[in-house]
Write an enzyme that holds these catalytic residues in place. Structure first.
Site, PDB file in Angstrom:
ATOM      1  N   GLU A 176      -8.593   2.276   2.673  1.00 36.96           N
ATOM      2  CA  GLU A 176      -7.169   1.960   2.483  1.00 36.96           C
ATOM      3  C   GLU A 176      -6.414   1.795   3.783  1.00 36.96           C
ATOM      4  O   GLU A 176      -5.515   2.579   4.103  1.00 36.96           O
ATOM      5  CB  GLU A 176      -6.515   3.031   1.602  1.00 36.96           C
ATOM      6  CG  GLU A 176      -7.132   3.071   0.230  1.00 36.96           C
ATOM      7  CD  GLU A 176      -6.351   3.875  -0.794  1.00 36.96           C
ATOM      8  OE1 GLU A 176      -5.411   4.594  -0.403  1.00 36.96           O
ATOM      9  OE2 GLU A 176      -6.686   3.775  -1.978  1.00 36.96           O
TER      10      GLU A 176
ATOM     11  N   GLU B 146     -13.128   3.525  -5.289  1.00 37.29           N
ATOM     12  CA  GLU B 146     -12.331   4.707  -5.669  1.00 37.29           C
ATOM     13  C   GLU B 146     -11.561   4.366  -6.939  1.00 37.29           C
ATOM     14  O   GLU B 146     -10.831   3.373  -6.977  1.00 37.29           O
ATOM     15  CB  GLU B 146     -11.382   5.079  -4.526  1.00 37.29           C
ATOM     16  CG  GLU B 146     -10.725   6.414  -4.732  1.00 37.29           C
ATOM     17  CD  GLU B 146      -9.870   6.812  -3.540  1.00 37.29           C
ATOM     18  OE1 GLU B 146     -10.338   6.709  -2.383  1.00 37.29           O
ATOM     19  OE2 GLU B 146      -8.717   7.222  -3.778  1.00 37.29           O
TER      20      GLU B 146
HETATM   21  C1  GAL Z   1      -6.157   7.149  -2.595  1.00 34.61           C
HETATM   22  C2  GAL Z   1      -6.744   7.715  -1.329  1.00 34.61           C
HETATM   23  C3  GAL Z   1      -7.267   9.107  -1.532  1.00 34.61           C
HETATM   24  C4  GAL Z   1      -6.289   9.935  -2.293  1.00 34.61           C
HETATM   25  C5  GAL Z   1      -6.021   9.271  -3.600  1.00 34.61           C
HETATM   26  C6  GAL Z   1      -5.122  10.056  -4.526  1.00 34.61           C
HETATM   27  O1  GAL Z   1      -5.287   6.125  -2.363  1.00 34.61           O
HETATM   28  O2  GAL Z   1      -7.775   6.903  -0.875  1.00 34.61           O
HETATM   29  O3  GAL Z   1      -7.550   9.704  -0.296  1.00 34.61           O
HETATM   30  O4  GAL Z   1      -5.151  10.069  -1.539  1.00 34.61           O
HETATM   31  O5  GAL Z   1      -5.404   8.040  -3.342  1.00 34.61           O
HETATM   32  O6  GAL Z   1      -4.938   9.354  -5.720  1.00 34.61           O
END
Ligand code: GAL
Length: 831
Positions: A457, A533
């Site tokens: 990100e 993710e």
């Molecule tokens: C994502 C990020 C993670 C965590 C997550 C929470 O955007 O990559 O590290 O912060 O959100 O939802």
């Protein structure tokens, strides 16, 4: 504050009687504790973990920082640092063993003045950062002997990771600096040592700056080593074994680098002995070259294994290659490289293929901290954590967002869990490239790693700085390919995957936005896609209402704004052939980044299991749809005093055809279970029991009951293992529960407990999985949270037994106790 989706559920408070079955711990028990690195004589690799002295320094006042930075002289001449010389008075310093995380020992701090400084919150309200100079700098000191006979050898300090900015001093001399919290670092100490005498090493570890936005710990939280090699030795992380499969034969490309610190050239021979898991030699190879004086040379050979046993999650077969360099027939150095034979490839239309067969990635992202110990995980705890994830059918982990500890990778290699291995700093500057290189060189022989990730990100590099993003990513991807031509490279991108960072990736990683991959695939049908993710569902173990006053999230369908429930994301990723699968955020709850609530939440609530590894109800969605065995999970519990006559939502996760629900013996009907879904009823509460009956092909296969329990009257302790190694490192994880008069676990018990550990072990941490609990992780006391608490006990080096006891502070519960044996074990060679 993040908004969460809420359902108007009737239930309040309370718990589900979710406990780990003994099967949860399978695989955690028997794996030897030696990390994958094994050496061949005359090389010695000594664990440098025991008997350190520790004290806090100061982030801004040199007088409180052992005079460091007072005056200008100390760096001006070599050898002036008094704290790193014999005779310095460290008698007031505390003695401890590594791995050590001082952040987890600190009290939680609510600091209203810290607004605008997100560090405190990111670190789960532990006072680290420039605002807290008294608790942000730690000093480690050790006096040690070096034998006169070691003169002429190369003696190297190696640390697997420390948080964060580390200055190393030996015998008054400044040696070097490491400025990141996750990559290993090493320094050759040979020139600075006293041979045949006392030596002093000091590490000043400054955790004032963070690397991420989550809890990262503080201090030397991974292992430390002292390695002694001959002047002729193998280059660090240069030995590679690259198998390729041709029919029934695995061809191994073998390579290494020999370094020669002698004044004469060395006529060196490198030999490789390949052994299978049973220790049988299956292939050999050798190569000879002259290595120039004070120089290095590459060596290579090839070997073949007939009918290799492939590595896979079902059968994590491993091989070893013993690499030895010798001169004049005498071994000078050597190491054992563990590897596996397998192919792993992401394809645009088939998703992910392991050994030529499509395999969906059923993954979780995880940070690296645990209840009780923070970031300083004993090796056995790494294995425990992995076994919990495997129990729910997770077949892959992503090391979000940093290079993992060696023991996490080793555990994956051995347990057959695949890994998306990610570096911390997405940057092609020297530091970013050094971190990336360390990660790839250190782990490129590990069969579990199926994909590298160069970052997560990077908002700017994906968008406003897309032009730079293209270049930075291209440089990093190219370096990955050079160091490891066998693996593809991705990055976890949240936002535009059609410009910037994604340009040069082999595999496109999507974070969230489940509507995006479809369109992307249509426009770019030739590019492989993985869910790097997903999910970000949130829930509080044993809670069934979302209550911002109590910082709880219901266990039915809690999710953040940008997230999806397990059911929603898996219905997307699990049903498209071209998608490789994905990694849910997160397997375990983790400290810091408290979401969806702030103070007094000190941890996130994203975990499918809590910080101790106790499953939340979401765990069983995955068991149902990620595992093949019949499974059935009924929730919530049935202790709803005060809710008599009110409707309660009752859900079942199951992979069976149909489920019937009975409430106090009366059927509420049978429902077909939708594929990748769940079934639910509204049931009117009356004390008694609910029962789910699961059918397959019309036959009753599984039943599960939740009974209204009586009040708690006794405590029960259960250990994950009955015996552990007496090596001063191994740990046993003890689950504490409260039972009613009929021996049933009480899911709503929140009693305050005290613990006692005597004999051949010591308590190193406690937890209960409550994201809002401000009790100490280090005291021998903890409240149960919705029926559960955890005690982590480490062995000493004496074999014998450890007695672990628990009692309720108000004296109302019958105390519980158990005894764990500690078996004589050869401790690892150590300083
Ligand atoms: C994502 C990020 C993670 C965590 C997550 C929470 O955007 O990559 O590290 O912060 O959100 O939802």
């Amino acid at each position: 504050m993040v908004e969460i989706t809420r359902r108007d559920l009737v239930a309040t408070g309370a718990a589900a009687p979710v406990v780990l079955s003994s099967a949860s711990f399978a695989g955690a028990a028997t794996v030897p504790s030696a990390a994958a690195e094994t050496t061949v004589a005359p090389r010695e690799r000594l664990l440098f973990d025991f008997g350190w002295k520790f004290a806090f320094g100061h982030g801004s006042d040199p007088a409180k920082d052992f005079g460091f930075g007072m005056g200008q002289g100390d760096f001006a001449k070599t050898g002036e640092f008094a704290f790193a010389k014999p005779g310095f008075d460290d008698s007031a310093w505390r003695v401890l063993d590594l791995p050590h995380d001082w952040a987890v020992e600190l009290p939680f701090v609510k600091d209203d003045d810290a607004k605008g400084d997100s560090q405190l919150r990111s670190h789960g309200y532990k006072p680290l950062g420039r605002r807290y100079p008294e608790t942000s700098v730690g000093w480690y000191r050790h006096e040690f002997d070096i034998a006169a006979a070691d003169l002429g050898r190369r003696i190297t300090l190696e640390c697997d990771g420390a948080f964060r900015d580390v200055l190393v001093f030996v015998n008054g001399c400044f040696i070097g600096r490491n400025t990141n919290g996750y990559a290993p670092f090493r320094f050759d100490l040979s020139d600075f040592l006293v041979y045949g005498g006392k030596n002093v090493i000091v590490l000043r570890v400054d955790a004032s700056f963070g690397d991420g936005w989550f809890y990262e710990g503080a201090g030397v939280y991974r292992h430390m080593w002292l390695t002694k090699t001959d002047a002729v030795h193998l280059g660090r992380w240069e030995s590679t074994v690259r198998p390729s499969l041709n029919g029934n034969t695995a061809t191994l490309a073998l390579a290494t680098v020999v370094q020669n610190r002698d004044r004469q050239p060395a006529a060196a021979k490198v030999s490789w002995v390949i052994r299978d898991a049973a220790g049988k030699t299956v292939a050999t190879a050798q190569s000879e070259h002259t290595v120039p004086a004070d120089g290095a040379a590459e060596f290579g050979a090839s070997a073949a294994i007939a009918d290799p046993q492939l590595w896979s999650p079902d059968a994590p077969n491993l091989y070893t290659a013993t690499v030895t360099v010798s001169t004049g027939g005498k071994a000078r150095d050597g190491e054992v490289v563990t590897f596996g034979v397998r192919t792993a490839v992401f394809e645009a239309d088939k998703g992910f293929l392991l050994n030529g067969k499509v395999l969906k990635i059923q993954g979780t992202c995880n940070h690296q901290d645990h209840a009780g110990v923070g970031a300083a995980l004993p090796d056995a705890l790494q294995r425990f954590r992995l076994s919990v994830l495997q129990e729910m059918g997770c077949n892959a982990v992503r090391t979000s967002h940093n290079m993992p500890a060696p023991e996490w990778v080793e555990a994956c290699d051995r347990a057959g869990v695949m890994m998306l291995c990610e570096t911390r700093l997405m940057n092609s500057n020297p530091e970013g490239m050094a971190q990336l290189e360390a990660m790839i060189k250190r782990y490129r022989n590990s069969p579990s790693i199926i994909l590298w990730s160069i970052g997560n990100e990077e908002w700017l590099l994906q968008d406003k700085m897309a032009e730079q993003g293209v270049k930075i990513a291209a440089t990093m991807v190219q370096r990955c390919h050079e160091l490891d031509p066998t693996r593809q490279v991705t990055a976890a991108v949240n936002g535009d995957n059609e410009k910037g960072v994604s340009d040069s990736l082999d595999v496109i990683g999507f974070n969230y936005g489940e509507d995006r991959p479809d369109g992307f695939h249509k426009r770019h049908p030739q590019r492989p896609v993985v869910g790097s993710e997903t999910s970000s569902a949130v829930s509080t173990r044993g809670e069934y209402t979302s209550d911002p006053k109590r910082n709880t999230v219901n266990s039915y369908d809690g999710v953040v704004q940008w997230g999806k429930t397990p059911e929603a994301w898996w219905n997307f990723y699990g049903t498209r052939d071209w998608l490789a699968g994905g990694f849910a955020w997160t397997g375990f709850d983790y400290r810091g980044e408290p979401t969806p609530y702030g103070w007094p939440s000190i941890s996130s609530q994203f975990g499918i299991v809590d910080m101790c590894g106790f499953p939340k109800d979401y765990f069983y969605y995955y068991t149902a749809w990620w595992r093949k065995e019949p499974s059935l999970h009924l929730f919530p519990h049935w202790n709803w005093a005060g809710k008599e006559g009110q409707e309660i939502s009752v859900w079942v996760y199951s992979n069976l055809d149909a489920v019937e629900l009975l409430v106090n013996g009366k059927s509420l009907g049978r429902q077909d279970v939708p594929r990748l879904g769940h079934v639910q009823w509204k049931a009117v509460y009356a004390p008694g029991a609910i029962e789910a009956r699961g059918y397959k092909g019309g036959k009753l296969v599984l039943t599960e009951k939740r009974e209204t329990t009586g009040p708690a009257v006794a405590l029960r302790l259960t250990a994950d293992r009955t015996a552990i190694a007496a090596d001063g490192e191994d740990v046993v994880l003890v689950k504490v529960e409260a039972l009613d008069a009929r021996g049933r676990a009480v899911p709503t018990a929140n009693d305050k407990l005290a613990f006692q550990v005597t004999g051949a072990g010591r308590l190193i941490g406690v937890g209960n999985g409550d994201p809002n609990c401000l009790e100490s992780d280090k005291q021998p006391a903890r409240s149960l949270f919705n029926g559960l608490a955890q005690i982590i006990v480490q062995s000493t080096k004496q074999s014998g037994s450890i007695r672990i006891g628990a009692l309720a502070l108000d004296g109302k519960l019958k105390p519980g106790a158990l005894v764990v044996r500690t078996k004589a074990a050869k401790p690892r060679p150590s300083v």
